[in-house]
Design a protein around this motif. Structure first.
Motif, PDB file in Angstrom:
ATOM      1  N   GLN A  69      45.575  40.238  40.085  1.00  0.00           N
ATOM      2  CA  GLN A  69      45.075  41.288  39.210  1.00  0.00           C
ATOM      3  C   GLN A  69      44.201  42.230  40.012  1.00  0.00           C
ATOM      4  N   GLU A  70      44.573  43.460  40.058  1.00  0.00           N
ATOM      5  CA  GLU A  70      43.828  44.445  40.830  1.00  0.00           C
ATOM      6  C   GLU A  70      42.586  44.879  40.052  1.00  0.00           C
ATOM      7  N   ASP A  71      41.470  45.056  40.796  1.00  0.00           N
ATOM      8  CA  ASP A  71      40.228  45.504  40.177  1.00  0.00           C
ATOM      9  C   ASP A  71      40.283  47.011  39.934  1.00  0.00           C
ATOM     10  N   ASN A  72      39.677  47.394  38.824  1.00  0.00           N
ATOM     11  CA  ASN A  72      39.618  48.821  38.533  1.00  0.00           C
ATOM     12  C   ASN A  72      38.486  49.478  39.321  1.00  0.00           C
ATOM     13  N   GLY A  73      38.338  50.766  39.140  1.00  0.00           N
ATOM     14  CA  GLY A  73      37.352  51.504  39.917  1.00  0.00           C
ATOM     15  C   GLY A  73      35.923  51.098  39.624  1.00  0.00           C
ATOM     16  N   LEU A  74      35.610  50.781  38.359  1.00  0.00           N
ATOM     17  CA  LEU A  74      34.249  50.381  38.015  1.00  0.00           C
ATOM     18  C   LEU A  74      33.870  49.054  38.664  1.00  0.00           C
ATOM     19  N   LEU A  77      33.184  49.588  42.308  1.00  0.00           N
ATOM     20  CA  LEU A  77      31.891  50.239  42.519  1.00  0.00           C
ATOM     21  C   LEU A  77      30.742  49.239  42.365  1.00  0.00           C
ATOM     22  N   LEU A  78      30.822  48.360  41.357  1.00  0.00           N
ATOM     23  CA  LEU A  78      29.776  47.355  41.166  1.00  0.00           C
ATOM     24  C   LEU A  78      29.753  46.345  42.316  1.00  0.00           C
ATOM     25  N   LYS A  79      30.920  45.950  42.801  1.00  0.00           N
ATOM     26  CA  LYS A  79      30.973  45.016  43.926  1.00  0.00           C
ATOM     27  C   LYS A  79      30.393  45.649  45.195  1.00  0.00           C
ATOM     28  N   ARG A  80      30.615  46.929  45.376  1.00  0.00           N
ATOM     29  CA  ARG A  80      30.025  47.609  46.538  1.00  0.00           C
ATOM     30  C   ARG A  80      28.500  47.643  46.413  1.00  0.00           C
ATOM     31  N   GLU A  81      28.004  47.852  45.209  1.00  0.00           N
ATOM     32  CA  GLU A  81      26.549  47.854  45.008  1.00  0.00           C
ATOM     33  C   GLU A  81      25.951  46.467  45.234  1.00  0.00           C
ATOM     34  N   VAL A  82      26.641  45.424  44.782  1.00  0.00           N
ATOM     35  CA  VAL A  82      26.164  44.057  45.013  1.00  0.00           C
ATOM     36  C   VAL A  82      26.143  43.742  46.507  1.00  0.00           C
ATOM     37  N   ASN A  83      27.160  44.213  47.224  1.00  0.00           N
ATOM     38  CA  ASN A  83      27.206  43.988  48.670  1.00  0.00           C
ATOM     39  C   ASN A  83      26.026  44.659  49.367  1.00  0.00           C
ATOM     40  N   ASN A  84      25.684  45.863  48.941  1.00  0.00           N
ATOM     41  CA  ASN A  84      24.530  46.555  49.525  1.00  0.00           C
ATOM     42  C   ASN A  84      23.234  45.819  49.217  1.00  0.00           C
ATOM     43  N   ILE A 117       9.430  44.142  43.506  1.00  0.00           N
ATOM     44  CA  ILE A 117      10.607  43.363  43.105  1.00  0.00           C
ATOM     45  C   ILE A 117      11.316  44.120  41.989  1.00  0.00           C
ATOM     46  N   VAL A 118      12.625  44.303  42.121  1.00  0.00           N
ATOM     47  CA  VAL A 118      13.424  45.080  41.180  1.00  0.00           C
ATOM     48  C   VAL A 118      14.359  44.128  40.433  1.00  0.00           C
ATOM     49  N   VAL A 119      14.565  44.388  39.130  1.00  0.00           N
ATOM     50  CA  VAL A 119      15.464  43.582  38.294  1.00  0.00           C
ATOM     51  C   VAL A 119      16.802  44.309  38.191  1.00  0.00           C
ATOM     52  N   LYS A 120      17.894  43.590  38.483  1.00  0.00           N
ATOM     53  CA  LYS A 120      19.243  44.150  38.430  1.00  0.00           C
ATOM     54  C   LYS A 120      20.095  43.300  37.496  1.00  0.00           C
ATOM     55  N   PHE A 121      21.012  43.985  36.772  1.00  0.00           N
ATOM     56  CA  PHE A 121      21.928  43.309  35.861  1.00  0.00           C
ATOM     57  C   PHE A 121      23.364  43.641  36.269  1.00  0.00           C
ATOM     58  N   PHE A 122      24.194  42.578  36.420  1.00  0.00           N
ATOM     59  CA  PHE A 122      25.598  42.730  36.738  1.00  0.00           C
ATOM     60  C   PHE A 122      26.398  41.733  35.895  1.00  0.00           C
ATOM     61  N   PRO A 123      27.627  42.080  35.519  1.00  0.00           N
ATOM     62  CA  PRO A 123      28.460  41.111  34.792  1.00  0.00           C
ATOM     63  C   PRO A 123      28.782  39.891  35.663  1.00  0.00           C
ATOM     64  N   ASN A 124      28.880  38.744  35.016  1.00  0.00           N
ATOM     65  CA  ASN A 124      29.176  37.516  35.768  1.00  0.00           C
ATOM     66  C   ASN A 124      30.552  37.573  36.421  1.00  0.00           C
ATOM     67  N   GLN A 125      31.491  38.267  35.793  1.00  0.00           N
ATOM     68  CA  GLN A 125      32.823  38.380  36.377  1.00  0.00           C
ATOM     69  C   GLN A 125      32.772  39.125  37.707  1.00  0.00           C
ATOM     70  N   VAL A 126      31.963  40.174  37.772  1.00  0.00           N
ATOM     71  CA  VAL A 126      31.824  40.930  39.022  1.00  0.00           C
ATOM     72  C   VAL A 126      31.138  40.080  40.091  1.00  0.00           C
ATOM     73  N   MET A 127      30.104  39.339  39.714  1.00  0.00           N
ATOM     74  CA  MET A 127      29.389  38.512  40.685  1.00  0.00           C
ATOM     75  C   MET A 127      30.287  37.403  41.225  1.00  0.00           C
TER      76      MET A 127
END
Length: 248
Positions: A69-74, A77-84, A117-127
């Motif tokens: 299953q190919e990931d969509n653009g969103l 983008l979230l995975k790139r932000e998590v990597n950073n 310290i910064v609080v970030k929220f990401f979907p569990n599927q993306v993580m």
């Protein structure tokens, strides 16, 4: 008359004859089978034929081909932000959000932001998609239910633990400190360690003390040697004077 005689001679239902022949013979001798030895039982159990299971007809089970299953653009983008986040920060902690209200969340974010310290929220599927097969794959079991990330450029574990004690709705699950995965107990032990400035001061004071001791030891030996030589010269001079007086 004949009918009466026949009726008397013929046996009636439920009537037993006056004399019965009973056979009294010896009991038949039957040969009993001897029990099988335990080793033979084990051998028979091991060598017992097990017929193969019949193969399932084609189409009975779903195909084993993996569905990609190919990931969509969103998601990309979230995975790139998590990597950073993982590359640019030394502390990434995972906390579970237990129905925190919006007002309490704002206060919680403000308290952490004062310590950097910064609080970030990401979907569990993306993580999970980002962590699967990567360097931080051991953090994947932490992302179950509503979770959040506490991110800071420097490992400020002590400040984070103090802030989490005041927020009962946020439960600490684990953290990655300097590319090292720590449990809750490991973070508690890490927070009890002295700060880097204190350790550097103790190291400098220890090195200064060792240097002073080395310098004093280097100066102690020549001074002691000269004192011993002076004492020896005095003893030799006094002995020479005594000998001169005795000869005179």
């Amino acid at each position: 008359m004949a009918a009466i005689v026949c009726a008397k001679l013929l046996p009636k239902p439920g009537w037993l004859p006056l004399m019965q022949s009973v056979r009294h013979g010896s009991k038949a001798v039957t040969r009993h089978r001897r029990p099988m030895h335990i080793l033979k039982k084990k051998l028979m159990a091991v060598t017992q034929y097990i017929p193969p299971k019949p193969a399932a007809p084609p189409g009975a089970y779903p195909s084993q081909t993996a569905r990609v299953q190919e990931d969509n653009g969103l998601v990309l983008l979230l995975k790139r932000e998590v990597n950073n986040i993982f590359q640019n920060n030394k502390m990434v902690a995972v906390v579970q959000n237990n129905s925190t209200s919006a007002e309490d969340m704002i206060v919680f974010k403000h308290r952490l932001y004062k310590h950097g310290i910064v609080v970030k929220f990401f979907p569990n599927q993306v993580m999970r998609s980002f962590l699967d097969g990567g360097v931080y794959c051991n953090m994947a079991p932490l992302f179950i239910g509503p979770t959040a990330l506490l991110v800071s450029k420097e490992p400020k574990v002590k400040e984070m633990m103090v802030t989490l004690r005041g927020s009962t709705q946020m439960t600490l699950l684990g953290a990655c400190i300097d590319d090292t995965l720590l449990s809750t107990q490991g973070l508690v032990s890490y927070s009890k360690l002295p700060s880097l400035t204190t350790i550097q001061g103790e190291l400098v004071s220890g090195l200064t003390m060792l240097t002073a001791q080395t310098a004093s030891m280097l100066q102690h030996h020549p001074a002691r040697l000269s004192a011993l030589l002076q004492q020896y010269v005095k003893q030799q001079s006094t002995e020479g004077n005594l000998k001169a007086e005795e000869t005179a």
